[in-house]
Scaffold this motif. Structure first.
Motif, PDB file in Angstrom:
ATOM      1  N   GLY A   7      -6.284  32.975 -18.122  1.00  0.00           N
ATOM      2  CA  GLY A   7      -7.210  32.326 -17.459  1.00  0.00           C
ATOM      3  C   GLY A   7      -8.366  31.589 -18.158  1.00  0.00           C
ATOM      4  N   LYS A   8      -8.495  31.797 -19.185  1.00  0.00           N
ATOM      5  CA  LYS A   8      -9.665  31.133 -19.997  1.00  0.00           C
ATOM      6  C   LYS A   8      -9.114  29.823 -21.002  1.00  0.00           C
ATOM      7  CE  LYS A   8     -12.018  35.738 -20.807  1.00  0.00           C
ATOM      8  NZ  LYS A   8     -12.425  36.487 -21.795  1.00  0.00           N
ATOM      9  N   ILE A   9     -10.202  28.647 -20.805  1.00  0.00           N
ATOM     10  CA  ILE A   9      -9.704  27.604 -21.623  1.00  0.00           C
ATOM     11  C   ILE A   9     -10.025  27.861 -23.095  1.00  0.00           C
ATOM     12  CG2 ILE A   9     -10.412  25.183 -21.854  1.00  0.00           C
ATOM     13  CD1 ILE A   9     -10.658  24.994 -18.897  1.00  0.00           C
ATOM     14  N   MET A  10      -9.084  27.271 -23.894  1.00  0.00           N
ATOM     15  CA  MET A  10      -9.516  27.564 -25.428  1.00  0.00           C
ATOM     16  C   MET A  10     -10.530  26.857 -25.805  1.00  0.00           C
ATOM     17  SD  MET A  10      -7.000  29.119 -26.988  1.00  0.00           S
ATOM     18  CE  MET A  10      -5.545  29.774 -27.028  1.00  0.00           C
ATOM     19  N   LYS A  11     -11.292  27.317 -27.150  1.00  0.00           N
ATOM     20  CA  LYS A  11     -12.253  26.636 -27.353  1.00  0.00           C
ATOM     21  C   LYS A  11     -11.939  25.973 -28.592  1.00  0.00           C
ATOM     22  CE  LYS A  11     -15.694  30.169 -25.940  1.00  0.00           C
ATOM     23  NZ  LYS A  11     -16.657  31.139 -26.176  1.00  0.00           N
ATOM     24  N   ASP A  12     -12.975  24.840 -29.186  1.00  0.00           N
ATOM     25  CA  ASP A  12     -12.671  24.333 -30.544  1.00  0.00           C
ATOM     26  C   ASP A  12     -12.073  24.989 -31.685  1.00  0.00           C
ATOM     27  OD1 ASP A  12     -13.215  22.226 -28.602  1.00  0.00           O
ATOM     28  OD2 ASP A  12     -14.935  21.443 -29.963  1.00  0.00           O
ATOM     29  N   ASN A  13     -12.832  26.160 -31.784  1.00  0.00           N
ATOM     30  CA  ASN A  13     -12.536  26.953 -33.118  1.00  0.00           C
ATOM     31  C   ASN A  13     -11.229  27.688 -32.895  1.00  0.00           C
ATOM     32  OD1 ASN A  13     -13.687  28.804 -30.963  1.00  0.00           O
ATOM     33  ND2 ASN A  13     -14.314  30.093 -32.502  1.00  0.00           N
ATOM     34  N   GLU A  14     -10.959  28.067 -31.723  1.00  0.00           N
ATOM     35  CA  GLU A  14      -9.589  28.623 -31.420  1.00  0.00           C
ATOM     36  C   GLU A  14      -8.483  27.540 -31.860  1.00  0.00           C
ATOM     37  OE1 GLU A  14     -10.240  31.805 -28.155  1.00  0.00           O
ATOM     38  OE2 GLU A  14     -10.444  29.968 -27.341  1.00  0.00           O
ATOM     39  N   PRO A  70     -14.317  12.506 -33.737  1.00  0.00           N
ATOM     40  CA  PRO A  70     -14.100  14.120 -33.409  1.00  0.00           C
ATOM     41  C   PRO A  70     -13.807  14.297 -32.027  1.00  0.00           C
ATOM     42  CG  PRO A  70     -16.370  13.423 -33.948  1.00  0.00           C
ATOM     43  CD  PRO A  70     -15.796  12.111 -34.290  1.00  0.00           C
ATOM     44  N   LYS A  71     -14.095  13.392 -30.948  1.00  0.00           N
ATOM     45  CA  LYS A  71     -13.633  13.738 -29.643  1.00  0.00           C
ATOM     46  C   LYS A  71     -12.361  13.341 -29.498  1.00  0.00           C
ATOM     47  CE  LYS A  71     -16.836  11.314 -27.618  1.00  0.00           C
ATOM     48  NZ  LYS A  71     -17.509  10.790 -26.392  1.00  0.00           N
ATOM     49  N   MET A  72     -11.949  12.281 -29.824  1.00  0.00           N
ATOM     50  CA  MET A  72     -10.125  11.967 -29.651  1.00  0.00           C
ATOM     51  C   MET A  72      -9.465  12.706 -30.571  1.00  0.00           C
ATOM     52  SD  MET A  72     -10.559  10.156 -27.087  1.00  0.00           S
ATOM     53  CE  MET A  72      -9.032   9.936 -27.029  1.00  0.00           C
ATOM     54  N   ILE A  73      -9.942  13.210 -31.836  1.00  0.00           N
ATOM     55  CA  ILE A  73      -9.062  13.839 -32.761  1.00  0.00           C
ATOM     56  C   ILE A  73      -8.896  15.479 -32.078  1.00  0.00           C
ATOM     57  CG2 ILE A  73      -9.138  15.187 -34.939  1.00  0.00           C
ATOM     58  CD1 ILE A  73      -9.937  12.548 -36.130  1.00  0.00           C
ATOM     59  N   MET A  74     -10.022  15.828 -31.362  1.00  0.00           N
ATOM     60  CA  MET A  74      -9.909  16.962 -30.758  1.00  0.00           C
ATOM     61  C   MET A  74      -8.653  16.929 -29.629  1.00  0.00           C
ATOM     62  SD  MET A  74      -9.924  18.929 -27.672  1.00  0.00           S
ATOM     63  CE  MET A  74     -11.434  17.819 -26.707  1.00  0.00           C
ATOM     64  N   THR A  75      -8.479  15.995 -28.855  1.00  0.00           N
ATOM     65  CA  THR A  75      -7.449  15.722 -27.962  1.00  0.00           C
ATOM     66  C   THR A  75      -6.140  15.822 -28.428  1.00  0.00           C
ATOM     67  OG1 THR A  75      -7.450  13.365 -27.779  1.00  0.00           O
ATOM     68  CG2 THR A  75      -9.108  14.713 -26.260  1.00  0.00           C
ATOM     69  N   VAL A  76      -5.942  15.089 -29.779  1.00  0.00           N
ATOM     70  CA  VAL A  76      -4.481  14.818 -30.550  1.00  0.00           C
ATOM     71  C   VAL A  76      -4.181  16.413 -30.928  1.00  0.00           C
ATOM     72  CG1 VAL A  76      -3.578  14.621 -32.729  1.00  0.00           C
ATOM     73  CG2 VAL A  76      -4.910  12.846 -31.248  1.00  0.00           C
ATOM     74  N   PHE A  77      -5.201  17.300 -31.444  1.00  0.00           N
ATOM     75  CA  PHE A  77      -4.519  18.827 -31.761  1.00  0.00           C
ATOM     76  C   PHE A  77      -4.269  19.472 -30.599  1.00  0.00           C
ATOM     77  CE2 PHE A  77      -6.698  17.637 -35.831  1.00  0.00           C
ATOM     78  CZ  PHE A  77      -5.616  17.909 -36.656  1.00  0.00           C
ATOM     79  N   ALA A  78      -5.273  19.262 -29.556  1.00  0.00           N
ATOM     80  CA  ALA A  78      -5.024  20.184 -28.298  1.00  0.00           C
ATOM     81  C   ALA A  78      -3.516  19.894 -27.679  1.00  0.00           C
ATOM     82  CB  ALA A  78      -6.232  19.866 -27.601  1.00  0.00           C
ATOM     83  N   CYS A  79      -3.201  18.748 -27.588  1.00  0.00           N
ATOM     84  CA  CYS A  79      -1.982  18.252 -27.169  1.00  0.00           C
ATOM     85  C   CYS A  79      -0.828  18.555 -27.903  1.00  0.00           C
ATOM     86  CB  CYS A  79      -1.838  16.971 -27.074  1.00  0.00           C
ATOM     87  SG  CYS A  79      -3.095  15.959 -25.643  1.00  0.00           S
ATOM     88  N   LEU A  80      -0.986  18.644 -29.320  1.00  0.00           N
ATOM     89  CA  LEU A  80      -0.165  19.296 -30.296  1.00  0.00           C
ATOM     90  C   LEU A  80      -0.021  20.729 -30.008  1.00  0.00           C
ATOM     91  CD1 LEU A  80      -0.566  17.189 -33.431  1.00  0.00           C
ATOM     92  CD2 LEU A  80       1.590  16.933 -31.761  1.00  0.00           C
ATOM     93  N   MET A  81      -0.958  21.499 -29.880  1.00  0.00           N
ATOM     94  CA  MET A  81      -1.037  22.765 -29.522  1.00  0.00           C
ATOM     95  C   MET A  81      -0.354  23.261 -28.475  1.00  0.00           C
ATOM     96  SD  MET A  81      -4.376  25.263 -29.420  1.00  0.00           S
ATOM     97  CE  MET A  81      -4.171  27.040 -29.437  1.00  0.00           C
ATOM     98  N   ALA A  88      -7.257  22.245 -20.351  1.00  0.00           N
ATOM     99  CA  ALA A  88      -6.593  23.107 -19.213  1.00  0.00           C
ATOM    100  C   ALA A  88      -5.228  23.602 -19.465  1.00  0.00           C
ATOM    101  CB  ALA A  88      -6.613  22.321 -17.992  1.00  0.00           C
ATOM    102  N   MET A  89      -4.581  22.353 -20.262  1.00  0.00           N
ATOM    103  CA  MET A  89      -3.150  22.778 -20.933  1.00  0.00           C
ATOM    104  C   MET A  89      -2.923  24.064 -22.003  1.00  0.00           C
ATOM    105  SD  MET A  89      -1.389  19.116 -21.369  1.00  0.00           S
ATOM    106  CE  MET A  89      -2.709  18.580 -22.663  1.00  0.00           C
ATOM    107  N   LEU A  90      -4.246  24.624 -22.194  1.00  0.00           N
ATOM    108  CA  LEU A  90      -4.400  25.523 -23.232  1.00  0.00           C
ATOM    109  C   LEU A  90      -4.878  26.874 -22.647  1.00  0.00           C
ATOM    110  CD1 LEU A  90      -5.092  23.448 -26.426  1.00  0.00           C
ATOM    111  CD2 LEU A  90      -3.069  24.350 -25.633  1.00  0.00           C
ATOM    112  N   THR A  91      -4.840  27.017 -21.319  1.00  0.00           N
ATOM    113  CA  THR A  91      -5.516  28.246 -20.591  1.00  0.00           C
ATOM    114  C   THR A  91      -4.703  29.337 -21.223  1.00  0.00           C
ATOM    115  OG1 THR A  91      -3.933  27.811 -18.913  1.00  0.00           O
ATOM    116  CG2 THR A  91      -6.325  26.957 -18.743  1.00  0.00           C
TER     117      THR A  91
END
Length: 621
Positions: free
Chosen positions: A504-511, A599-610, A498-501
């Protein structure tokens, strides 16, 4: 511009002077200005860049630019020195439970009957001095011991080093202390580096489950008493309660009644467990008192006198009941504490704290006594239920979001659906219709159905947010099914993304992956990754490079190992997570999540950095 200010700007400038030639590129001007606290719109930065046709800016020019920005009132100093006000109005502090986050605190000299909060300040000073007494760095810096007088505690907390040390004392390996900014040989530490330390401390507190509400780095730097004390209590409490588990003390099984289960023990609050432990010890020495709280029930010191007799090791005793011959309760309490000192367990409370029934400090005293001398024999013939790493991470996330009451054991504490519904309201504001929610007390007859209705509503909320909840319903949540963890994970994922909206759209993994790879390439990094399962992520190099791409000059590559062994991989992962928190990312992942490529937790790391990268890009604009 004062000499101190020039020195602070020089430190920032050198961080962006990657070629060590005494200049920075015009492309890095926006980041450098932002690092100095100057929020300059992107178009103005571009105007300045265009005036430097050779593409480089010297330090003298950099100072001139800062002066110009300040003269036009676009630069505002956000850090203020500690100001000693006569009184802090704590009613404007956190609205959360006083058990965890709030403090009232008077800063004027007080008479002998000091405020309860001031006594808690003294207790925290004692505890910090005791726990960190042998820390070589703090001794070298002269930060320990902290004086009990005046505002010494808040001054000691100002640079952020002690708070980070306390986090590690409570939950080992949370902070890679190599990442801390330390004073120069002259004893100076710039305000920018202090702010980085405090940002790291706050994000690390969140990672271990502290509910950090309306607290910023500036609050800790400025020594806002009620906020500093509230955060200290959370960190200290988490450390005290961390070992009250079946894993660390299998003998806790003996505290259950005949028809109670281990799951019920896991769901008990630390206070409940400690009350049972005290009563268990009292029974061993023939004391008929029953403790139900750490306020009224302990005021006469009789319970503590017997408790110390029960837990005292043979090589440190004997401890007697002589204090009970004293009628004056304050003097009796002092004698009891003298007995506690015989076994090195005199922490947190003073005589008046016992007599006045200070719940917080008496709880801390008993918890510390339990940790030192549990005095319980292991119970054979039962399987120890141990919290998994993933469960612990989810629990810390829920508690950091302010779950009320705090979550101790996921599968028991979510059974009534209330905590889950609270969290839905936090991750998607306004999604909950509270008229549909059943609230306690739940009656014995029909109460279970009311709880299941809550759980069914929680599942409906998940469906409304697009969660994949195949084969799970409210009954599964109410029964403590392992499927509960899948729901909580999807909530955490939604909260993170949600931090990467965007529009109005939430980012997907590939993005997210594309953005990270583009940022790495933009800054000249050679590392990249194809998915969150990419085995190359296990050495943490890509994460480290992305942090350096987002905040140039922050990473000390001398600390990044070749990751040839498991130990080296762990060091890299801990350093990467710490540095991510230092630049503002709220990371809940553990080093093992990276080294094992979860992979689940690594996704959160990259999302937070983004998210941090987005914020920095917005500052430039």
């Amino acid at each position: 511009m004062s000499a101190e200010t020039v020195e602070e700007y020089k430190e920032v400038f050198e961080r962006f002077d990657t070629s060590s030639k005494g200049s920075i590129t015009t492309n890095s001007l926006g980041d450098a200005l932002a690092a100095c606290g100057a929020k300059v719109p992107g178009f103005k930065v571009r105007d300045i860049q265009e005036s430097y046709t050779e593409g480089v800016i010297t330090f003298d020019d950099f100072c001139k630019i800062l002066n110009q920005v300040r003269s036009k009132n676009t630069f505002k100093e956000t850090i203020k020195p500690i100001e000693l006000k006569k009184k802090v109005n704590v009613n404007k502090g956190s609205e959360k439970s006083s058990e965890w986050t709030t403090h009232s605190y008077a800063e004027e000299p007080l008479p002998s009957d000091q405020s309860r909060q001031d006594r808690e300040k003294l207790a925290f000073v004692d505890w910090i001095n005791f726990r960190l007494a042998k820390d070589e760095l703090l001794l070298k810096l002269g930060s320990i011991p902290i004086s009990e007088e005046g505002e010494a505690l808040f001054a000691a907390l100002r640079d952020g080093i002690i708070m980070n040390k306390l986090v590690n004392d409570s939950v080992e390996d949370t902070v890679d202390e190599r990442a801390l900014n330390l004073p120069s040989e002259s004893g100076n530490l710039s305000i920018f580096k202090i702010q980085e330390n405090q940002t790291l401390a706050l994000n690390s507190c969140v990672a271990i489950g502290c509910n950090v509400v309306n607290i910023g780095a500036e609050d800790l730097i400025n020594g806002k008493a009620h906020l500093c004390l509230g955060l200290l209590w959370q960190v200290i409490r988490i450390g005290l309660m961390a070992k009250i588990t079946l894993k660390d003390c299998p003998g806790l099984r003996a505290l259950l009644d005949e028809f109670e289960t281990l799951e019920q023990l896991l769901a008990m609050s630390p206070e409940e467990i400690l009350c049972r432990w005290v009563n268990y010890q009292l029974n061993k020495v023939g004391c008929k008192r029953v403790v139900k709280n750490f306020t009224h029930d302990i005021k006469d010191s009789e319970v503590y006198a017997h408790l110390l007799v029960a837990v005292c090791p043979e090589d440190k005793g004997p401890i007697g009941l002589d204090p009970l011959n004293i009628q004056d309760l304050t003097k009796r309490a002092e004698m009891v504490l003298d007995n506690a000192e015989m076994i090195d367990a005199r922490s947190f409370v003073r005589a008046h704290d016992i007599v006045n029934g200070n719940q917080k400090l008496n709880l801390a005293f008993v918890a510390n006594l339990f940790n030192m001398y549990p005095a319980m024999d292991a119970v054979e013939g039962f399987e120890i239920i141990e919290e998994t790493r993933e469960e612990k991470t989810m629990r810390n996330w829920m508690n950091s979001c302010g779950a009320t009451p705090r979550v101790k054991y996921i599968y028991e504490d979510l059974k009534d659906g209330l905590a889950i519904i609270q969290l839905f309201d936090k991750i998607q504001k306004g999604c909950v219709n509270w008229k549909k929610v059943n609230t306690p007390p739940f009656k014995a007859l029909g109460g279970a159905m009311k709880q299941i209705e809550n759980c069914n509503y929680a599942i409906d909320l998940g469906h409304n947010l697009g969660f994949v909840l195949v084969g799970i319903d409210g009954k599964n949540l109410h029964d403590g099914d392992k499927l509960t963890l899948g729901l909580v994970w999807q909530m955490m994922r939604h909260y993170t993304l949600a931090m990467l909206t965007h529009d109005g759209k939430i980012m997907k993994d590939n993005e997210i992956i594309k953005w990270c790879n583009d940022k790495l390439a933009e800054k000249g990094k050679t590392s990249s990754f194809s998915s969150f399962k990419d085995s190359s992520l296990g050495n943490s190099r890509t994460i480290v490079d992305l942090i350096d791409a987002i905040s140039p000059g922050y990473i000390n590559y001398d600390l990044v190992t070749a990751a040839g062994t498991d130990d080296e991989k762990f060091l890299n992962a801990r350093y990467a997570i710490t540095m991510a928190r230092k630049i503002g990312a709220r990371i809940f992942a553990l080093p093992e999540d990276i080294t094992e490529v979860n992979p689940k937790m690594i996704m959160t790391v990259f999302a937070c950095l983004m998210s941090v990268g987005f914020a920095k890009d917005q500052q430039k604009k």
